[in-house]
Design an enzyme around this catalytic site. Structure first.
Site, mmCIF file in Angstrom:
data_model
loop_
_atom_site.group_PDB
_atom_site.id
_atom_site.type_symbol
_atom_site.label_atom_id
_atom_site.label_comp_id
_atom_site.label_asym_id
_atom_site.label_seq_id
_atom_site.Cartn_x
_atom_site.Cartn_y
_atom_site.Cartn_z
ATOM 1 N N GLY A 186 0.795 -1.228 0.000
ATOM 2 C CA GLY A 186 0.000 0.000 0.000
ATOM 3 C C GLY A 186 0.824 1.273 0.000
ATOM 4 O O GLY A 186 0.510 2.224 0.705
ATOM 5 N N TYR B 49 0.349 6.840 4.953
ATOM 6 C CA TYR B 49 0.906 6.177 6.123
ATOM 7 C C TYR B 49 1.906 5.088 5.738
ATOM 8 O O TYR B 49 2.875 4.848 6.458
ATOM 9 C CB TYR B 49 -0.227 5.612 6.980
ATOM 10 C CG TYR B 49 -0.936 6.664 7.802
ATOM 11 C CD1 TYR B 49 -0.202 7.623 8.510
ATOM 12 C CD2 TYR B 49 -2.322 6.703 7.890
ATOM 13 C CE1 TYR B 49 -0.844 8.590 9.279
ATOM 14 C CE2 TYR B 49 -2.968 7.668 8.664
ATOM 15 C CZ TYR B 49 -2.214 8.615 9.358
ATOM 16 O OH TYR B 49 -2.849 9.570 10.122
ATOM 17 N N ALA C 97 -4.389 -6.472 -4.143
ATOM 18 C CA ALA C 97 -4.737 -7.293 -2.990
ATOM 19 C C ALA C 97 -6.194 -7.739 -2.989
ATOM 20 O O ALA C 97 -6.632 -8.366 -2.034
ATOM 21 C CB ALA C 97 -4.395 -6.555 -1.698
ATOM 22 N N LEU D 138 -3.461 -0.358 3.194
ATOM 23 C CA LEU D 138 -4.276 -0.126 1.999
ATOM 24 C C LEU D 138 -5.749 -0.297 2.312
ATOM 25 O O LEU D 138 -6.151 -1.028 3.217
ATOM 26 C CB LEU D 138 -3.850 -1.075 0.874
ATOM 27 C CG LEU D 138 -4.008 -2.572 1.087
ATOM 28 C CD1 LEU D 138 -5.271 -3.090 0.433
ATOM 29 C CD2 LEU D 138 -2.801 -3.290 0.512
ATOM 30 N N TYR E 159 -9.440 2.811 11.426
ATOM 31 C CA TYR E 159 -9.989 4.143 11.689
ATOM 32 C C TYR E 159 -11.162 4.013 12.652
ATOM 33 O O TYR E 159 -11.943 3.052 12.573
ATOM 34 C CB TYR E 159 -10.422 4.782 10.360
ATOM 35 C CG TYR E 159 -10.865 6.223 10.489
ATOM 36 C CD1 TYR E 159 -10.127 7.133 11.242
ATOM 37 C CD2 TYR E 159 -12.008 6.681 9.847
ATOM 38 C CE1 TYR E 159 -10.521 8.458 11.357
ATOM 39 C CE2 TYR E 159 -12.416 8.002 9.954
ATOM 40 C CZ TYR E 159 -11.671 8.887 10.719
ATOM 41 O OH TYR E 159 -12.072 10.191 10.823
ATOM 42 N N TYR F 236 -18.095 8.610 6.289
ATOM 43 C CA TYR F 236 -17.182 7.482 6.052
ATOM 44 C C TYR F 236 -18.055 6.285 5.673
ATOM 45 O O TYR F 236 -18.283 5.373 6.459
ATOM 46 C CB TYR F 236 -16.366 7.198 7.314
ATOM 47 C CG TYR F 236 -15.126 6.355 7.105
ATOM 48 C CD1 TYR F 236 -13.986 6.885 6.512
ATOM 49 C CD2 TYR F 236 -15.084 5.025 7.520
ATOM 50 C CE1 TYR F 236 -12.836 6.119 6.344
ATOM 51 C CE2 TYR F 236 -13.947 4.253 7.366
ATOM 52 C CZ TYR F 236 -12.830 4.807 6.776
ATOM 53 O OH TYR F 236 -11.692 4.045 6.618
ATOM 54 N N LYS G 278 -13.572 -1.574 8.487
ATOM 55 C CA LYS G 278 -12.607 -1.342 9.573
ATOM 56 C C LYS G 278 -13.000 -2.137 10.823
ATOM 57 O O LYS G 278 -12.130 -2.607 11.560
ATOM 58 C CB LYS G 278 -12.507 0.159 9.875
ATOM 59 C CG LYS G 278 -11.839 0.973 8.760
ATOM 60 C CD LYS G 278 -10.478 0.420 8.365
ATOM 61 C CE LYS G 278 -9.694 1.402 7.485
ATOM 62 N NZ LYS G 278 -8.459 0.776 6.936
ATOM 63 N N SER H 174 -3.999 12.124 3.071
ATOM 64 C CA SER H 174 -3.384 11.262 2.057
ATOM 65 C C SER H 174 -4.219 11.287 0.781
ATOM 66 O O SER H 174 -5.319 11.839 0.751
ATOM 67 C CB SER H 174 -3.337 9.837 2.577
ATOM 68 O OG SER H 174 -4.671 9.370 2.731
ATOM 69 N N ARG H 175 -3.713 10.641 -0.247
ATOM 70 C CA ARG H 175 -4.461 10.537 -1.498
ATOM 71 C C ARG H 175 -5.803 9.822 -1.283
ATOM 72 O O ARG H 175 -6.850 10.285 -1.725
ATOM 73 C CB ARG H 175 -3.598 9.772 -2.516
ATOM 74 C CG ARG H 175 -4.187 9.766 -3.898
ATOM 75 C CD ARG H 175 -3.401 8.805 -4.798
ATOM 76 N NE ARG H 175 -4.079 8.667 -6.067
ATOM 77 C CZ ARG H 175 -3.678 9.257 -7.186
ATOM 78 N NH1 ARG H 175 -2.607 10.010 -7.189
ATOM 79 N NH2 ARG H 175 -4.360 9.088 -8.292
ATOM 80 N N ALA H 176 -5.765 8.691 -0.554
ATOM 81 C CA ALA H 176 -6.986 7.918 -0.301
ATOM 82 C C ALA H 176 -7.988 8.751 0.498
ATOM 83 O O ALA H 176 -9.181 8.743 0.216
ATOM 84 C CB ALA H 176 -6.657 6.629 0.447
HETATM 85 P P1 NAI Z 1 -2.791 6.052 0.743
HETATM 86 O O1 NAI Z 1 -3.481 6.536 -0.470
HETATM 87 O O2 NAI Z 1 -1.385 6.489 0.968
HETATM 88 O O3 NAI Z 1 -2.792 4.479 0.847
HETATM 89 C C1 NAI Z 1 -3.778 3.625 0.335
HETATM 90 C C2 NAI Z 1 -3.081 2.723 -0.660
HETATM 91 O O4 NAI Z 1 -3.900 1.617 -0.974
HETATM 92 C C3 NAI Z 1 -2.755 3.423 -1.977
HETATM 93 O O5 NAI Z 1 -1.367 3.338 -2.216
HETATM 94 C C4 NAI Z 1 -3.533 2.596 -3.002
HETATM 95 O O6 NAI Z 1 -2.854 2.514 -4.226
HETATM 96 C C5 NAI Z 1 -3.596 1.255 -2.292
HETATM 97 N N1 NAI Z 1 -4.607 0.317 -2.786
HETATM 98 C C6 NAI Z 1 -5.930 0.533 -2.976
HETATM 99 N N2 NAI Z 1 -6.524 -0.583 -3.428
HETATM 100 C C7 NAI Z 1 -5.552 -1.541 -3.517
HETATM 101 C C8 NAI Z 1 -5.539 -2.901 -3.932
HETATM 102 N N3 NAI Z 1 -6.641 -3.516 -4.354
HETATM 103 N N4 NAI Z 1 -4.365 -3.573 -3.898
HETATM 104 C C9 NAI Z 1 -3.241 -2.965 -3.481
HETATM 105 N N5 NAI Z 1 -3.187 -1.677 -3.077
HETATM 106 C C10 NAI Z 1 -4.338 -0.969 -3.094
HETATM 107 O O7 NAI Z 1 -3.736 6.510 1.958
HETATM 108 P P2 NAI Z 1 -3.651 6.297 3.531
HETATM 109 O O8 NAI Z 1 -4.724 7.183 4.063
HETATM 110 O O9 NAI Z 1 -2.290 6.454 4.037
HETATM 111 O O10 NAI Z 1 -4.150 4.805 3.741
HETATM 112 C C11 NAI Z 1 -3.388 3.787 4.336
HETATM 113 C C12 NAI Z 1 -4.213 3.084 5.411
HETATM 114 O O11 NAI Z 1 -4.439 3.999 6.482
HETATM 115 C C13 NAI Z 1 -5.592 2.627 4.942
HETATM 116 O O12 NAI Z 1 -5.898 1.381 5.527
HETATM 117 C C14 NAI Z 1 -6.496 3.711 5.525
HETATM 118 O O13 NAI Z 1 -7.830 3.275 5.692
HETATM 119 C C15 NAI Z 1 -5.798 3.941 6.841
HETATM 120 N N6 NAI Z 1 -6.187 5.148 7.579
HETATM 121 C C16 NAI Z 1 -6.100 6.387 6.989
HETATM 122 C C17 NAI Z 1 -6.496 7.520 7.670
HETATM 123 C C18 NAI Z 1 -6.402 8.874 7.035
HETATM 124 O O14 NAI Z 1 -6.986 9.831 7.562
HETATM 125 N N7 NAI Z 1 -5.681 9.025 5.936
HETATM 126 C C19 NAI Z 1 -7.017 7.440 9.062
HETATM 127 C C20 NAI Z 1 -7.020 6.095 9.606
HETATM 128 C C21 NAI Z 1 -6.645 5.008 8.874
#
Ligand code: NAI
Length: 286
Positions: free
Chosen positions: A9, A16, A74, A121, A172, A182, A190, A222-224
Site C-alpha cells: 500500500g 501512512y 490485494a 491499503l 480508523y 465514512y 474497519k 493522504s491521497r486515499a
Molecule cells: P494512501 O493513499 O497512501 O494508501 C492507500 C493505498 O492503498 C494506496 O497506495 C492505493 O494505491 C492502495 N490500494 C488501494 N486498493 C488496492 C488494492 N486492491 N491492492 C493494493 N493496493 C491498493 O492513503 P492512507 O490514508 O495512508 O491509507 C493507508 C491506510 O491507512 C488505509 O488502511 C487507511 O484506511 C488507513 N487510515 C487512513 C487515515 C487517514 O486519515 N488518511 C485514518 C485512519 C486510517
C-alpha cells in the site's frame, strides 16, 4: 535492524505506508513495497526521476532505499481469481505476478523470508455514499479491498515470516463510533479488520509466533483520504477537540508502527492501538 519488511500500500510519499517504510528504514530494516498495479508506473517513474528524494531523507541524512517494488492487487488471491477484463486491461497486462499468492511466491524466490508485514491499503468504491444507500457490491468491494486483503496477505506471507516477526495494519475509529461521511461499508470494513486482528493474532501467534496489531490512526490528508471528501474537516475537528492540539504527522504513525513490529513490543498482540493525539478518548466536542 537486520530485518526485512514488506509494506503493501505505498504509491506515493504522502500516505501512512510511506511513513511506516521510512520509520522501518531508519531502524535499519530492508524495505520491499507492494504497489497497486494501476499506480505502479507513475510511482516507479517518480522514484527513478528523484521526485521523492526530499521525502526519502532519513534522520541520519541518508536516503531510504526501497530494495524492490512489487506490483500488487490485494483483491485477487491468485491468477485464477482474475476476470478476463482485468487481465486484458492495459495497466494490468503491462505487469505480471501481482496477485497476493504470486507476490508472496516472488518475495520468497527473491529473498527467502521476511520479518515484518505491513498492510496500509484500503478501497471503498462507494465511500462517499451513506451506508443506508450502499449497494451490496460496493459493500463487498470495500470489505474485500480493505479487510480480506489483510487476511489474504497474512495467509500467504505467514509461511515465509520468521518466528518472532510481526504484522501491522491501519484502521480508523469509524469502526466503533459513527463518523458521518465514512460510508460505502468502509466503517464495516474497519470493524472487520479490528476483529480479525484479534482472531489472527491468536492463530498466527500459535502457528508462527507472529504478532498481529492494528493502529487506529487519526486523520491524514493522504491521497486515499482526499477521495473521501471531508478530510480537511476531520483534521480541523481533531486539532480543535483532541487532548493534544497539534497536527498529526504521518511520521508519528510510522514511529508507532516501528515500535509495534519491534522486539520492544514483544508482548503486544491482538491490539488496536490509537495514534490520534488522543481524540478517541473524547466524548464531547469542545
Ligand atoms: P494512501 O493513499 O497512501 O494508501 C492507500 C493505498 O492503498 C494506496 O497506495 C492505493 O494505491 C492502495 N490500494 C488501494 N486498493 C488496492 C488494492 N486492491 N491492492 C493494493 N493496493 C491498493 O492513503 P492512507 O490514508 O495512508 O491509507 C493507508 C491506510 O491507512 C488505509 O488502511 C487507511 O484506511 C488507513 N487510515 C487512513 C487515515 C487517514 O486519515 N488518511 C485514518 C485512519 C486510517
Amino acid at each position: 535492524s537486520g530485518k526485512r519488511a514488506f509494506i503493501a500500500g505505498v504509491a506515493d510519499d504522502n500516505g501512512y505506508g510511506w511513513a511506516i517504510a521510512k520509520a522501518l528504514a531508519a531502524a535499519g530494516a530492508e524495505i520491499l513495497v507492494g504497489t497497486w498495479v494501476p499506480a505502479l508506473n507513475i510511482f516507479e517513474t517518480s522514484l527513478r526521476r528523484g521526485k521523492f528524494d526530499e521525502s526519502r531523507k532519513l534522520p541520519d541524512g541518508s536516503l531510504m532505499e526501497i530494495t524492490k517494488v512489487y506490483p500488487l492487487d490485494a483483491v485477487f488471491d491468485s491468477l485464477e481469481d482474475v476476470p478476463e477484463d482485468v487481465k486484458a486491461n492495459k495497466r494490468y497486462a503491462g505487469s505480471s505476478k501481482w496477485t497476493v499468492k504470486e507476490v508472496a511466491e516472488t518475495v520468497k524466490d527473491d529473498f527467502g523470508s521476511i520479518d515484518i508485514l505491513v498492510h496500509s491499503l484500503a478501497n471503498g468504491p462507494e465511500v462517499t455514499k451513506p451506508l443506508l444507500e450502499t449497494s451490496r457490491s460496493g459493500y463487498l468491494a470495500a470489505v474485500s479491498a480493505s479487510s480480506y486483503s489483510f487476511i489474504s496477505l497474512l495467509q500467504h506471507f505467514l509461511p515465509i515470516m520468521n518466528p518472532g516477526g510481526a504484522s501491522i495494519s491501519l484502521t480508523y475509529i469509524a469502526s466503533e463510533r459513527t463518523i458521518p461521511g465514512y460510508g460505502g461499508g468502509m466503517s464495516s470494513a474497519k470493524a472487520a479488520l479490528e476483529s480479525d486482528t484479534r482472531v489472527l493474532a491468536f492463530e498466527a501467534g500459535r502457528k508462527g509466533k507472529i504478532r498481529v496489531n492494528t493502529i487506529s490512526a487519526g486523520p491524514l490528508g493522504s491521497r486515499a483520504a482526499k477521495a473521501i471528501g471531508f478530510i480537511e474537516k476531520m483534521i480541523e475537528y481533531s486539532y480543535v477537540n483532541a487532548p493534544l492540539q497539534k497536527e498529526l504527522l504521518a511520521e508519528e504513525v510510522g514511529n508507532a508502527a516501528a515500535f509495534l513490529v519491534s522486539p520492544l513490543a514483544s508482548a503486544i498482540t491482538g491490539s488496536t492501538v490509537y495514534v490520534d493525539n488522543g481524540l478517541n478518548t473524547m466524548a464531547l466536542a469542545v
